[in-house]
Design an enzyme around this catalytic site. Structure first.
Site, PDB file in Angstrom:
ATOM      1  N   LYS A   1      -0.220  -9.505  23.141  1.00 22.85           N
ATOM      2  CA  LYS A   1      -0.451  -8.325  22.320  1.00 22.85           C
ATOM      3  C   LYS A   1      -0.907  -8.731  20.923  1.00 22.85           C
ATOM      4  O   LYS A   1      -0.748  -9.880  20.506  1.00 22.85           O
ATOM      5  CB  LYS A   1       0.831  -7.486  22.232  1.00 22.85           C
ATOM      6  CG  LYS A   1       1.979  -8.191  21.530  1.00 22.85           C
ATOM      7  CD  LYS A   1       3.225  -7.319  21.492  1.00 22.85           C
ATOM      8  CE  LYS A   1       4.350  -8.025  20.754  1.00 22.85           C
ATOM      9  NZ  LYS A   1       5.548  -7.161  20.616  1.00 22.85           N
TER      10      LYS A   1
ATOM     11  N   TYR B   1      -4.561 -12.128 -11.692  1.00 20.12           N
ATOM     12  CA  TYR B   1      -4.178 -10.817 -12.207  1.00 20.12           C
ATOM     13  C   TYR B   1      -2.780 -10.819 -12.803  1.00 20.12           C
ATOM     14  O   TYR B   1      -1.844 -11.382 -12.229  1.00 20.12           O
ATOM     15  CB  TYR B   1      -4.240  -9.776 -11.094  1.00 20.12           C
ATOM     16  CG  TYR B   1      -5.625  -9.505 -10.574  1.00 20.12           C
ATOM     17  CD1 TYR B   1      -6.623  -9.024 -11.410  1.00 20.12           C
ATOM     18  CD2 TYR B   1      -5.937  -9.732  -9.235  1.00 20.12           C
ATOM     19  CE1 TYR B   1      -7.894  -8.768 -10.932  1.00 20.12           C
ATOM     20  CE2 TYR B   1      -7.210  -9.476  -8.740  1.00 20.12           C
ATOM     21  CZ  TYR B   1      -8.185  -8.999  -9.591  1.00 20.12           C
ATOM     22  OH  TYR B   1      -9.444  -8.759  -9.120  1.00 20.12           O
TER      23      TYR B   1
END
Length: 387
Positions: free
Chosen positions: A41, A273
């Site tokens: 999956k 940042y």
């Protein structure tokens, strides 16, 4: 899409299919009396669903497991033979396509049973279904109070030739926590719910509940089939259970990039940042062209480990969307030199577990979140595949 493995790459996730095959064989040895379902999956936990499914089958996996029908249908469309089971459905799902593709379809509620039976009736063929019991996870699955009704209606649909009940199954909540009382309680409840269904006439091919920790540490949970997920990719299902090496497993994915820039920086320079990192003195900075858009967790800003030039470094400042910075401490590697975020750990590089600790999450998330911008390099196939 295939590319030449020697073509320059901003970054790559190397997938060692030889290690994956070895992991499948090792896991099979932990449960020698049970069939093996390779869980692929979420694009095989980020490793590439189709190459992994094929490799797992080559190593002896009799079953393939996916969460969604769409995943299972993609495997069939690619020509993957054999038994494929999928278990996460919503009303109106592609039941007809699932029946046509000869999938084993999980059923947890009456609405799902009725929709798959209607699809089978329209097609004029019998659907293969597996009934899922909620034995205590409290997620998908049929609760004990509703089990008699689901079993009864499934048997009626089977008598009408619409379905065949091929399996009875469940999933553990706490098997990665040694000695947790919920595991024994779930196992007992599973036995009771299986006994009820079989007592009413269900004759399943397989009964299964063992996930990765169950496969590795709880032989009493193996029944007819085991469903390893994360362990197949060489990652321990829980640090408290042991390391991958303790179980004879090897990590399959390595995440690497070439440095995009190396530059001299003065002391007092704010980096990335928010200037959460300021250079303490004159140094060199390296730019790694990977960011949270590629799946590198922003929560590991300031803590994520990276191997560059044989030394462990740490992310300096915030991880941005496409890139992050490391303080090289005056070392001057050339642009293009390899930065290894994680791998098996053989050469001192960090592991996925190290990144999980840095980000406050689990290693499952680290490998699964690596995004489609990062090409997968299948090492033993000498090819690059965009996953």
């Amino acid at each position: 899409m295939n590319e030449n493995v020697t073509a320059p790459l901003r970054a790559r996730a190397e997938i060692d299919l030889a290690a994956l095959r070895a992991n499948v064989r090792s896991l099979r040895a932990h449960a020698p009396g049970a069939a093996f379902m390779a869980v692929v999956k979420a694009d095989a936990y980020g490793h590439g669903m189709l190459p992994v499914a094929r490799a797992a089958k080559e190593a002896g996996a009799e079953w393939i497991g996916t969460a969604t029908a769409e995943e299972a249908l993609r495997l069939r469309a690619a020509g993957l033979p054999g038994r494929i089971m999928c278990w996460l459905w919503v009303p109106g799902g592609p039941w007809r396509e699932g029946v046509e593709a000869d999938l084993d379809l999980s059923v947890s509620d009456l609405w799902a049973l009725r929709e798959v039976a209607a699809a089978a009736r329209q097609l004029g063929r019998t659907a293969r279904i597996q009934l899922k019991a909620d034995t205590g996870l409290g997620r998908n699955g049929c609760l004990p109070a509703d089990w008699p009704e689901l079993v009864g209606e499934a048997l009626a649909a089977q008598a009408a030739g619409l379905v065949t009940v091929t399996g009875l199954w469940s999933h553990f909540a706490c098997a990665d926590e040694p000695g947790h009382p919920a595991t024994a309680a779930q196992l007992e409840r599973f036995r009771e719910m299986v006994a009820y269904a079989e007592g009413r006439g269900v004759t399943p091919e397989v009964r299964h509940i063992a996930n990765s920790p169950g496969t590795l540490t709880l032989p009493e949970t193996h029944f007819d089939l085991v469903r390893p997920g994360i362990a197949m990719y060489g990652i321990s299902p829980g640090p408290q259970l042991g390391t991958p090496a303790d179980f004879g497993l090897r990590p399959v994915m390595s995440l690497k990039a070439g440095l995009a820039l190396v530059k001299h920086a003065p002391g007092g320079l704010g980096v990335s940042y928010g200037h959460q990192y300021v250079t303490p003195g004159a140094t060199t900075l390296g730019l790694v062209p990977l960011g949270y858009a590629d799946g590198v967790p922003r929560h590991a800003s300031g803590t994520g480990p990276v191997l560059i030039g044989g030394k462990r470094r740490t992310v300096a400042g915030r991880i941005a969307m496409d890139q992050f910075v490391v303080d090289l401490g005056g070392d001057e590697p050339a642009a293009g030199e390899e930065a290894v975020l994680f791998g098996p750990g053989d050469a001192g590089e960090p592991t996925a577990e190290d990144w999980a600790a840095a980000a406050g999450t689990i290693a499952y998330e680290i490998v699964t979140r690596i995004g489609p911008r990062v090409p997968r390099v299948y090492v033993d196939e000498e090819s690059v595949v965009d996953a």
